[in-house]
Design a protein around this motif. Structure first.
Motif, PDB file in Angstrom:
ATOM      1  N   VAL A   1     -26.916  30.759  39.955  1.00  0.00           N
ATOM      2  CA  VAL A   1     -26.766  29.747  38.914  1.00  0.00           C
ATOM      3  C   VAL A   1     -25.276  29.443  38.813  1.00  0.00           C
ATOM      4  CG1 VAL A   1     -26.652  31.459  37.035  1.00  0.00           C
ATOM      5  CG2 VAL A   1     -27.325  29.116  36.523  1.00  0.00           C
ATOM      6  N   PHE A   2     -24.943  28.170  38.545  1.00  0.00           N
ATOM      7  CA  PHE A   2     -23.547  27.750  38.514  1.00  0.00           C
ATOM      8  C   PHE A   2     -23.242  27.047  37.197  1.00  0.00           C
ATOM      9  CE2 PHE A   2     -24.874  28.006  42.911  1.00  0.00           C
ATOM     10  CZ  PHE A   2     -23.862  28.772  43.466  1.00  0.00           C
ATOM     11  N   TYR A   3     -22.074  27.392  36.628  1.00  0.00           N
ATOM     12  CA  TYR A   3     -21.607  26.822  35.370  1.00  0.00           C
ATOM     13  C   TYR A   3     -20.324  26.039  35.638  1.00  0.00           C
ATOM     14  CZ  TYR A   3     -24.790  30.284  33.444  1.00  0.00           C
ATOM     15  OH  TYR A   3     -25.901  31.026  33.161  1.00  0.00           O
ATOM     16  N   GLN A   4     -20.295  24.783  35.195  1.00  0.00           N
ATOM     17  CA  GLN A   4     -19.089  23.970  35.342  1.00  0.00           C
ATOM     18  C   GLN A   4     -18.094  24.347  34.246  1.00  0.00           C
ATOM     19  OE1 GLN A   4     -18.320  21.383  37.772  1.00  0.00           O
ATOM     20  NE2 GLN A   4     -16.372  22.027  36.902  1.00  0.00           N
ATOM     21  N   LEU A   5     -16.899  24.755  34.648  1.00  0.00           N
ATOM     22  CA  LEU A   5     -15.827  25.081  33.711  1.00  0.00           C
ATOM     23  C   LEU A   5     -14.749  24.008  33.827  1.00  0.00           C
ATOM     24  CD1 LEU A   5     -15.603  28.908  34.572  1.00  0.00           C
ATOM     25  CD2 LEU A   5     -17.112  27.772  32.929  1.00  0.00           C
ATOM     26  N   ASN A   6     -13.595  24.229  33.235  1.00  0.00           N
ATOM     27  CA  ASN A   6     -12.492  23.272  33.305  1.00  0.00           C
ATOM     28  C   ASN A   6     -11.912  23.254  34.719  1.00  0.00           C
ATOM     29  OD1 ASN A   6     -12.887  24.311  30.639  1.00  0.00           O
ATOM     30  ND2 ASN A   6     -11.118  23.143  30.004  1.00  0.00           N
ATOM     31  N   GLY A   7     -12.376  22.349  35.568  1.00  0.00           N
ATOM     32  CA  GLY A   7     -11.856  22.226  36.916  1.00  0.00           C
ATOM     33  C   GLY A   7     -12.212  23.394  37.818  1.00  0.00           C
ATOM     34  N   LEU A   8     -13.199  24.166  37.456  1.00  0.00           N
ATOM     35  CA  LEU A   8     -13.554  25.397  38.151  1.00  0.00           C
ATOM     36  C   LEU A   8     -15.042  25.640  37.924  1.00  0.00           C
ATOM     37  CD1 LEU A   8     -12.432  28.257  39.333  1.00  0.00           C
ATOM     38  CD2 LEU A   8     -12.262  28.883  36.948  1.00  0.00           C
ATOM     39  N   VAL A   9     -15.684  26.346  38.845  1.00  0.00           N
ATOM     40  CA  VAL A   9     -17.099  26.684  38.681  1.00  0.00           C
ATOM     41  C   VAL A   9     -17.234  28.198  38.689  1.00  0.00           C
ATOM     42  CG1 VAL A   9     -19.385  26.561  39.772  1.00  0.00           C
ATOM     43  CG2 VAL A   9     -17.910  24.534  39.735  1.00  0.00           C
TER      44      VAL A   9
ATOM     45  N   VAL B   1      -7.995  28.155  42.690  1.00  0.00           N
ATOM     46  CA  VAL B   1      -9.311  28.764  42.775  1.00  0.00           C
ATOM     47  C   VAL B   1     -10.284  27.691  42.306  1.00  0.00           C
ATOM     48  CG1 VAL B   1     -10.843  30.549  41.848  1.00  0.00           C
ATOM     49  CG2 VAL B   1      -8.446  31.086  42.317  1.00  0.00           C
ATOM     50  N   THR B   2     -11.340  27.458  43.074  1.00  0.00           N
ATOM     51  CA  THR B   2     -12.311  26.434  42.699  1.00  0.00           C
ATOM     52  C   THR B   2     -13.646  27.018  42.257  1.00  0.00           C
ATOM     53  OG1 THR B   2     -12.929  26.203  45.018  1.00  0.00           O
ATOM     54  CG2 THR B   2     -11.298  24.650  44.158  1.00  0.00           C
ATOM     55  N   LEU B   3     -13.962  28.237  42.745  1.00  0.00           N
ATOM     56  CA  LEU B   3     -15.239  28.863  42.423  1.00  0.00           C
ATOM     57  C   LEU B   3     -15.051  30.371  42.329  1.00  0.00           C
ATOM     58  CD1 LEU B   3     -18.410  28.887  42.238  1.00  0.00           C
ATOM     59  CD2 LEU B   3     -18.409  28.982  44.734  1.00  0.00           C
ATOM     60  N   ILE B   4     -15.535  30.948  41.258  1.00  0.00           N
ATOM     61  CA  ILE B   4     -15.591  32.405  41.105  1.00  0.00           C
ATOM     62  C   ILE B   4     -17.068  32.765  41.088  1.00  0.00           C
ATOM     63  CG2 ILE B   4     -15.165  34.351  39.557  1.00  0.00           C
ATOM     64  CD1 ILE B   4     -12.702  32.764  38.528  1.00  0.00           C
TER      65      ILE B   4
ATOM     66  N   ASP C   1      -8.880  20.191  25.925  1.00  0.00           N
ATOM     67  CA  ASP C   1     -10.125  20.582  26.585  1.00  0.00           C
ATOM     68  C   ASP C   1     -10.223  22.080  26.823  1.00  0.00           C
ATOM     69  OD1 ASP C   1      -8.392  21.081  28.709  1.00  0.00           O
ATOM     70  OD2 ASP C   1      -9.440  19.753  30.114  1.00  0.00           O
ATOM     71  N   GLY C   2      -9.260  22.856  26.286  1.00  0.00           N
ATOM     72  CA  GLY C   2      -9.257  24.306  26.451  1.00  0.00           C
ATOM     73  C   GLY C   2      -8.565  24.788  27.705  1.00  0.00           C
ATOM     74  N   GLY C   3      -8.082  23.858  28.528  1.00  0.00           N
ATOM     75  CA  GLY C   3      -7.385  24.225  29.754  1.00  0.00           C
ATOM     76  C   GLY C   3      -6.041  24.859  29.456  1.00  0.00           C
ATOM     77  N   LEU C   4      -5.567  25.635  30.410  1.00  0.00           N
ATOM     78  CA  LEU C   4      -4.307  26.343  30.256  1.00  0.00           C
ATOM     79  C   LEU C   4      -3.351  25.967  31.386  1.00  0.00           C
ATOM     80  CD1 LEU C   4      -2.522  28.564  28.962  1.00  0.00           C
ATOM     81  CD2 LEU C   4      -3.745  30.221  30.397  1.00  0.00           C
ATOM     82  N   THR C   5      -2.185  25.480  31.012  1.00  0.00           N
ATOM     83  CA  THR C   5      -1.098  25.216  31.948  1.00  0.00           C
ATOM     84  C   THR C   5       0.108  25.962  31.424  1.00  0.00           C
ATOM     85  OG1 THR C   5      -1.982  23.026  32.470  1.00  0.00           O
ATOM     86  CG2 THR C   5       0.329  23.448  33.054  1.00  0.00           C
ATOM     87  N   LEU C   6       0.676  26.811  32.266  1.00  0.00           N
ATOM     88  CA  LEU C   6       1.823  27.595  31.814  1.00  0.00           C
ATOM     89  C   LEU C   6       2.988  26.680  31.442  1.00  0.00           C
ATOM     90  CD1 LEU C   6       1.739  30.489  34.437  1.00  0.00           C
ATOM     91  CD2 LEU C   6       0.866  30.483  32.100  1.00  0.00           C
TER      92      LEU C   6
END
Length: 142
Positions: A40-48, A8-11, A136-141
């Motif tokens: 309005v768009f917010y940049q998240l960890n590898g996702l917007v 998923v790249t954008l929600i 960086d707060g990212g989550l990898t299972l």
């Protein structure tokens, strides 16, 4: 590349009042990466994450005049500690969120709570001791 790629790249969340939604997320400490007239768009960890005026979003989807709701889904943020969950939950309430379930220890061995933003979008705030977060707060299972 084969389709579909598992990502998923954008929600995009449809909002009733874009200024109110921006004020809410600003009160959470979020800074827009791009601010347009109807979105309005917010940049998240590898996702917007995008906030889009509901009327304009329906038009963009080819469904002008459709009454868009919030759907049956939950967005989630994981934190390093239970104390971080509690602090983020209180910050969300102070920003205007509605408490759905205060953070508590849960059956799967973690700690979580739920709130709804001013448009009814549901967020879970959680600490999962079985899913460590990256620096960086990212989550990898695991």
């Amino acid at each position: 590349m084969s389709y579909p790629a598992q990502r998923v790249t954008l929600i995009t969340l449809g909002v009733q009042d874009l200024n109110r939604a921006k004020a809410f997320y600003t009160a959470l400490g979020w800074q827009p990466a791009e601010d347009q007239e109807s979105a309005v768009f917010y940049q998240l960890n590898g996702l917007v994450l995008g906030l889009f005026d509901r009327v304009a979003l329906a038009e963009d989807q080819g469904r002008a005049g459709a009454a868009l709701g919030t759907g049956a889904m939950t967005l989630a943020q994981n934190f390093d500690t239970q104390e971080d969950v509690d602090a983020a939950f209180e910050q969300a309430l102070a920003a205007g969120a509605t408490a759905l379930k205060r953070p508590e220890k849960v059956f799967w061995g973690g700690y979580s709570g739920y709130f709804a933003d001013p448009d009814g979008h549901v967020w879970e705030l959680a600490h999962n001791p079985f899913w460590p977060l990256a620096d960086d707060g990212g989550l990898t299972l695991p």
